[in-house]
Structure formats: C-alpha cells, structure tokens
Design a protein around this motif. Structure first.
Motif, short mmCIF file in Angstrom:
data_model
loop_
_atom_site.label_atom_id
_atom_site.label_comp_id
_atom_site.label_asym_id
_atom_site.label_seq_id
_atom_site.Cartn_x
_atom_site.Cartn_y
_atom_site.Cartn_z
N SER A 101 0.89 -1.09 0.03
CA SER A 101 0.12 -0.11 -0.04
C SER A 101 1.05 1.14 0.07
CB SER A 101 -0.92 -0.14 1.11
OG SER A 101 -1.88 -1.08 1.23
N ILE A 102 0.30 2.36 -0.79
CA ILE A 102 0.87 3.55 -0.76
C ILE A 102 -0.34 4.48 -0.16
CG2 ILE A 102 2.02 5.54 -1.84
CD1 ILE A 102 2.93 3.40 -3.98
N TYR A 103 0.04 5.25 0.84
CA TYR A 103 -1.20 6.21 1.47
C TYR A 103 -0.68 7.42 1.31
CZ TYR A 103 -2.68 1.81 3.75
OH TYR A 103 -3.30 0.51 3.93
N TRP A 104 -1.44 8.15 0.75
CA TRP A 104 -1.35 9.79 0.62
C TRP A 104 -2.25 10.33 1.41
CZ3 TRP A 104 2.62 12.22 -1.03
CH2 TRP A 104 3.61 11.66 -1.87
N ASN A 105 -2.22 11.08 2.65
CA ASN A 105 -3.23 11.45 3.63
C ASN A 105 -4.19 10.23 4.08
OD1 ASN A 105 -2.47 14.34 3.60
ND2 ASN A 105 -4.02 14.84 2.13
N LYS A 106 -3.48 9.48 4.23
CA LYS A 106 -4.00 8.02 5.02
C LYS A 106 -5.14 7.36 4.10
CE LYS A 106 -3.43 9.79 9.64
NZ LYS A 106 -3.73 10.09 10.73
N GLN A 107 -5.04 7.69 2.67
CA GLN A 107 -6.00 6.93 1.88
C GLN A 107 -5.03 6.45 0.80
OE1 GLN A 107 -9.38 9.13 0.09
NE2 GLN A 107 -9.15 8.14 -1.98
N GLU A 108 -5.16 5.06 0.51
CA GLU A 108 -4.69 4.41 -0.44
C GLU A 108 -4.50 4.82 -1.63
OE1 GLU A 108 -1.95 1.68 -2.18
OE2 GLU A 108 -3.65 2.10 -3.08
N GLN A 109 -3.58 5.13 -2.43
CA GLN A 109 -3.77 5.87 -3.68
C GLN A 109 -4.42 5.29 -4.69
OE1 GLN A 109 0.32 6.81 -5.16
NE2 GLN A 109 0.61 4.95 -6.09
N LYS A 110 -4.67 3.95 -4.87
CA LYS A 110 -5.58 3.57 -5.81
C LYS A 110 -6.98 3.66 -5.69
CE LYS A 110 -2.44 -0.71 -6.90
NZ LYS A 110 -2.45 -2.21 -6.75
N GLN A 111 -7.33 4.16 -4.38
CA GLN A 111 -8.73 4.73 -4.16
C GLN A 111 -8.88 6.13 -4.73
OE1 GLN A 111 -8.90 4.10 -0.21
NE2 GLN A 111 -9.00 1.96 0.03
N TYR A 112 -7.89 6.82 -5.15
CA TYR A 112 -8.29 8.15 -5.72
C TYR A 112 -8.68 7.98 -7.07
CZ TYR A 112 -5.79 10.60 -1.97
OH TYR A 112 -5.16 10.94 -0.86
N ASN A 113 -9.85 8.78 -7.34
CA ASN A 113 -10.30 8.67 -8.80
C ASN A 113 -9.17 9.62 -9.84
OD1 ASN A 113 -11.51 11.23 -8.68
ND2 ASN A 113 -13.35 10.31 -7.98
N ALA A 114 -9.56 9.63 -11.06
CA ALA A 114 -8.57 10.44 -11.77
C ALA A 114 -8.65 11.99 -11.50
CB ALA A 114 -9.08 10.31 -13.40
N ALA A 115 -9.96 12.49 -11.12
CA ALA A 115 -10.02 13.82 -11.02
C ALA A 115 -9.25 14.09 -9.52
CB ALA A 115 -11.34 14.14 -10.83
N GLU A 116 -9.51 13.20 -8.68
CA GLU A 116 -8.71 13.61 -7.35
C GLU A 116 -7.21 13.41 -7.28
OE1 GLU A 116 -12.36 11.52 -4.47
OE2 GLU A 116 -10.90 10.36 -5.46
N LEU A 117 -6.68 12.44 -8.27
CA LEU A 117 -5.40 12.35 -8.48
C LEU A 117 -4.97 13.63 -9.03
CD1 LEU A 117 -2.94 10.39 -8.30
CD2 LEU A 117 -3.40 9.35 -10.37
N ALA A 118 -5.60 14.20 -10.06
CA ALA A 118 -4.93 15.47 -10.82
C ALA A 118 -5.11 16.61 -9.74
CB ALA A 118 -6.17 15.37 -11.68
N ILE A 119 -5.73 16.82 -8.95
CA ILE A 119 -5.78 17.75 -7.96
C ILE A 119 -4.72 17.53 -6.95
CG2 ILE A 119 -6.93 18.87 -5.69
CD1 ILE A 119 -9.81 18.28 -7.57
N LEU A 120 -4.56 16.25 -6.55
CA LEU A 120 -3.69 15.89 -5.64
C LEU A 120 -2.07 16.48 -6.31
CD1 LEU A 120 -3.04 14.11 -2.97
CD2 LEU A 120 -2.63 12.33 -4.38
N ARG A 121 -1.79 15.84 -7.56
CA ARG A 121 -0.77 16.14 -8.18
C ARG A 121 -0.53 17.73 -8.49
NH1 ARG A 121 -1.04 11.56 -12.79
NH2 ARG A 121 -0.14 10.09 -11.87
N GLN A 122 -1.71 18.57 -8.63
CA GLN A 122 -1.68 20.02 -8.90
C GLN A 122 -1.24 20.69 -7.53
OE1 GLN A 122 -4.97 21.40 -10.94
NE2 GLN A 122 -4.87 19.72 -12.46
N GLN A 123 -1.71 20.36 -6.70
CA GLN A 123 -1.67 21.10 -5.23
C GLN A 123 -0.71 20.53 -4.20
OE1 GLN A 123 -5.62 21.22 -3.85
NE2 GLN A 123 -6.29 22.65 -5.49
N ASN A 124 -0.28 19.26 -4.34
CA ASN A 124 0.52 18.52 -3.14
C ASN A 124 1.55 17.99 -3.53
OD1 ASN A 124 -1.04 19.13 -0.70
ND2 ASN A 124 -2.83 18.49 -2.22
N ILE A 125 2.01 17.45 -4.94
CA ILE A 125 2.94 16.57 -5.30
C ILE A 125 3.56 17.34 -6.58
CG2 ILE A 125 3.92 14.36 -5.76
CD1 ILE A 125 1.15 13.42 -4.44
#
Length: 216
Positions: free
Chosen positions: A65-89
């Motif tokens: 498992s890889i957890y970003w903010n205590k959520q496994e990254q495979k659980q992020y949908n495409a839109a959530e992942l895009a926001i994660l990358r734009q704002q945090n990584i």
C-alpha cells in the motif's frame, strides 16, 4: 502538511528479486515525515525510478500500500489524483519529460499556469537567473544541452504548489557548481513551503542536510 506512508510495498515485476535483498523501502513499513529531506540511495537497476513512479501513481503494478493523506492511492479517482498532483505533489523526472519543440520558457509556463495565482511569471526570471539559464528561455528546448534541460525541469517543478517534491536523480547531468546552485534553490523553496522531498541517487552526497537516508 501531507501524510505519506508505505506498507509492504513491492513492484510486481521486481518481486522475486527484491525479496532476496535487504531494503529500507521494499516490503517495509515506512512513514515519511512531513517537511523532511529524504535521500533514497541505490545503484542502477535497483528500482529508483520505479519507486518514484509508484509514488506519483504513474503505475499501479504493485503489492502492498501507498497512502497519501491516509488514503490508499489506488482509491483516488482520476479527478482527485489530478488535484493531488496539482496542489500537493511535484516531480522532477529522470528523463525530464520536456516538450522539445517549444521553448524552455513555454515548458515552464505550462506548469505555472495550472496554478497561476501561486507564483507570478516574474518567479521564472528569478529562478532562471539563479540557475544561469536566462539566456536559453527563448530557445527551443530540444536544442538545449541536457544539463540546461535538467535545470529547466527543476524550475518547472518548483512553479507549482507542493508539500512533497519527488526527484529522480535530478542532478545527473550537472557539474558541481550548477548542482550546488540547484540544491540551494530547491532547499530554499522546500523550506519556504514547509515541504519535504524524496530524492533518489546512486551515491552519497552533501547537496542537502538530509533528515533521513534510506537504502533501496
């Protein structure tokens, strides 16, 4: 701050080989402290680029498992992942991934305009001056040297907000003087944002005051 945690992580294609090695990363439970400067050291072929790509979710062929903010990254949908990358990584790829047929400045601007309120365009000039690449900003990136391109890729990564900066051998084509300049800029930007970074490289170095060095 953004929480990052891995548990029993192993890339499936490398699984049989990695189980035979001692590693501080693979198949371990590792909490990466927010704001820390972390070095991942390993010789070629040990999975440094794979590790960075897994963290950035460019591939999902892994167990554990890889957890970003205590959520496994495979659980992020495409839109959530895009926001994660734009704002945090943010990320500096080993192969840079610049567009060769547009200018160095346009490559940087493509990243900056995703979050235009974060940094004004004048910040590009400041960072380009710090890394001695002002003279190539209007050049097509494909005709710049690899070392120049590497500095452009560093500036591009710093143009967005982040709480974690991922760097895959970011100084591989820079001489000592330019590496020192780039390291100073990266450390200043991370400190200003209370951000941490994960940097992969082959050898020991003194580019930063690392909080932690791990063997891959």
């Amino acid at each position: 701050m953004m929480h990052l945690h891995i548990e029993n992580l192993v890339p499936v294609p490398l699984k049989s080989n990695l189980q035979k090695r001692n590693s501080d990363i693979w198949l371990q439970d590792v909490e990466f402290a927010s704001g820390h400067f972390i070095k991942i050291k390993a010789p070629s072929g040990r999975g440094k680029t794979t590790f960075i790509h897994l963290l950035y979710h460019l591939r999902n062929d892994y167990e554990g498992s890889i957890y970003w903010n205590k959520q496994e990254q495979k659980q992020y949908n495409a839109a959530e992942l895009a926001i994660l990358r734009q704002q945090n990584i943010s990320i500096i790829f080993q192969d840079l991934r610049l567009f060769p047929n547009i200018t160095a400045l346009e490559n940087i601007e493509l990243k900056r305009v995703m979050q235009p309120a974060y940094y004004p365009a004048t910040e590009i000039d400041r960072m380009a001056d710090a890394l001695d690449v002002t003279k190539i900003l209007q050049q097509r990136t494909g005709i710049c040297s690899y070392g120049e391109q590497q500095r452009i890729a560093i500036i591009r990564a710093l143009m967005q907000p982040f709480t974690w900066l991922l760097m895959d051998e970011p100084f591989s084509h820079l001489d000592r003087e330019n590496t020192a300049k780039a390291a100073v800029l990266i450390a200043e930007e991370c400190t200003k944002r209370n951000a941490g970074f994960i940097l992969t490289d082959l050898d020991e170095d003194t580019h930063f005051s690392y909080h932690q060095t791990l063997q891959l």
